[in-house]
Design a protein around this motif. Structure first.
Motif, short mmCIF file in Angstrom:
data_model
loop_
_atom_site.label_atom_id
_atom_site.label_comp_id
_atom_site.label_asym_id
_atom_site.label_seq_id
_atom_site.Cartn_x
_atom_site.Cartn_y
_atom_site.Cartn_z
N PHE A 37 -0.84 2.57 9.97
CA PHE A 37 -1.48 4.09 9.26
C PHE A 37 -0.72 4.71 8.16
O PHE A 37 0.83 4.48 8.65
N TRP A 38 -1.25 4.65 7.15
CA TRP A 38 -1.11 5.33 5.63
C TRP A 38 -0.23 6.91 5.66
O TRP A 38 -0.60 7.54 7.27
N GLU A 39 0.62 6.81 5.55
CA GLU A 39 1.30 8.37 5.38
C GLU A 39 1.58 8.62 3.78
O GLU A 39 2.26 7.74 3.11
N ASN A 40 1.18 9.94 3.35
CA ASN A 40 1.55 9.96 2.25
C ASN A 40 2.98 9.68 1.85
O ASN A 40 3.91 10.16 2.46
N GLY A 41 3.02 9.20 0.56
CA GLY A 41 4.62 8.70 0.51
C GLY A 41 5.94 7.61 0.67
O GLY A 41 6.45 6.99 0.07
N THR B 146 -11.73 10.96 1.64
CA THR B 146 -11.23 10.14 1.06
C THR B 146 -10.08 9.74 1.31
O THR B 146 -8.90 10.01 1.14
N ARG B 147 -9.23 8.11 0.97
CA ARG B 147 -8.17 7.37 1.44
C ARG B 147 -7.68 6.83 -0.27
O ARG B 147 -8.43 6.25 -0.74
N VAL B 148 -6.49 7.75 -0.79
CA VAL B 148 -6.12 7.32 -2.04
C VAL B 148 -4.90 6.42 -1.71
O VAL B 148 -3.80 6.46 -1.28
N ILE B 149 -4.88 5.09 -1.82
CA ILE B 149 -3.69 4.75 -1.94
C ILE B 149 -3.18 3.74 -3.45
O ILE B 149 -4.08 3.47 -4.12
N LEU B 150 -2.34 3.88 -3.32
CA LEU B 150 -1.54 2.61 -5.14
C LEU B 150 -1.59 1.12 -4.03
O LEU B 150 -0.29 1.17 -3.01
N LEU B 151 -2.26 0.37 -5.25
CA LEU B 151 -2.50 -0.40 -3.84
C LEU B 151 -1.56 -1.95 -5.09
O LEU B 151 -1.90 -1.53 -6.35
N LEU B 152 -0.49 -2.30 -4.41
CA LEU B 152 0.31 -3.33 -5.66
C LEU B 152 0.13 -5.12 -5.01
O LEU B 152 0.93 -4.57 -3.74
N ASP B 153 0.06 -6.05 -5.48
CA ASP B 153 0.64 -7.26 -5.65
C ASP B 153 2.26 -7.34 -5.81
O ASP B 153 2.02 -7.46 -7.56
N VAL B 154 2.61 -8.09 -5.76
CA VAL B 154 4.28 -9.04 -5.36
C VAL B 154 4.22 -10.63 -5.31
O VAL B 154 4.00 -10.34 -4.75
N TRP B 155 5.05 -10.46 -6.07
CA TRP B 155 5.68 -12.15 -5.63
C TRP B 155 5.74 -12.46 -4.05
O TRP B 155 6.70 -11.47 -4.45
N HIS B 156 5.39 -13.40 -3.81
CA HIS B 156 6.59 -13.38 -1.93
C HIS B 156 7.69 -13.97 -2.30
O HIS B 156 7.75 -14.93 -3.43
N PRO B 157 8.68 -12.90 -1.58
CA PRO B 157 10.13 -13.67 -2.36
C PRO B 157 10.43 -15.31 -1.53
O PRO B 157 11.81 -15.54 -2.51
N ASP B 158 9.88 -15.58 -1.12
CA ASP B 158 10.33 -17.34 -1.16
C ASP B 158 9.80 -18.44 -1.66
O ASP B 158 10.03 -19.43 -1.60
N LEU B 159 8.85 -17.62 -2.74
CA LEU B 159 8.58 -18.31 -4.28
C LEU B 159 9.87 -18.89 -5.06
O LEU B 159 10.66 -17.65 -5.26
N HIS C 119 0.98 -1.43 -0.47
CA HIS C 119 0.13 -0.37 -0.16
C HIS C 119 0.98 1.08 0.01
O HIS C 119 2.20 1.16 1.05
N LEU C 120 0.57 2.39 -0.90
CA LEU C 120 1.97 3.39 -1.38
C LEU C 120 0.55 4.50 -1.41
O LEU C 120 -0.21 4.63 -1.72
N GLY C 121 0.53 5.23 0.44
CA GLY C 121 -0.16 6.96 0.17
C GLY C 121 0.07 6.91 -0.51
O GLY C 121 1.22 7.79 -0.94
N ILE C 122 -0.64 7.79 -1.49
CA ILE C 122 -0.89 8.73 -2.05
C ILE C 122 -1.52 10.09 -1.76
O ILE C 122 -1.25 10.58 -1.77
N ASP C 123 -3.07 9.90 -1.12
CA ASP C 123 -3.98 10.96 -0.49
C ASP C 123 -4.08 10.95 0.64
O ASP C 123 -5.87 9.74 0.59
N ILE C 124 -3.33 10.70 1.97
CA ILE C 124 -3.76 10.44 2.91
C ILE C 124 -4.61 11.40 3.78
O ILE C 124 -4.02 12.79 4.48
N PRO C 125 -5.87 11.14 4.59
CA PRO C 125 -6.52 12.17 5.22
C PRO C 125 -5.62 13.07 6.50
O PRO C 125 -5.05 11.59 6.99
N GLU C 126 -5.14 13.84 6.94
CA GLU C 126 -4.38 14.85 7.97
C GLU C 126 -4.84 13.91 9.35
O GLU C 126 -4.18 13.40 9.71
N ASN C 127 -5.64 13.47 9.96
CA ASN C 127 -6.48 12.63 10.58
C ASN C 127 -5.91 10.93 10.73
O ASN C 127 -6.25 10.24 11.36
#
Length: 95
Positions: free
Chosen positions: A35-39, A59-72, A9-17
């Protein structure tokens, strides 16, 4: 949930609170609050039970990425891809 990937989860636009322990905007992973933080990123194994909450009223905006588990291993990744492709082929055939 599955153990073949890590979720990012990469925080893009996270509300201040969302940046404090009293926040109603958070992700809970195995009973621990994060807790998410921008960037900034939160990375976790998708196998763990997790849930997100956003009661901030904003609104909470995150970039969600899935990557291979490094143990595979490579042969495991190829087997998973083959299984997924066969499943998609079966779905397309039934449509």
């Amino acid at each position: 949930q599955c153990n073949i990937r890590l979720r990012i989860h990469l925080g893009i636009d996270i509300p201040e609170n969302c940046k404090n322990q009293d926040s109603s905007c958070k992700i809970e992973i195995c009973g621990q609050d994060y807790f998410w933080e921008n960037g900034k990123t939160i990375i976790f194994d998708d196998t763990y039970i997790h849930s997100v909450i956003n009661k901030s009223g904003k609104t909470r905006v995150i970039l969600l990425l899935d990557v291979w588990h490094p143990d595979l291993h490579e042969h495991e990744k190829h087997a998973i891809i083959n299984i997924l492709e066969k499943g998609q082929s079966m779905i397309n055939t039934k449509l």
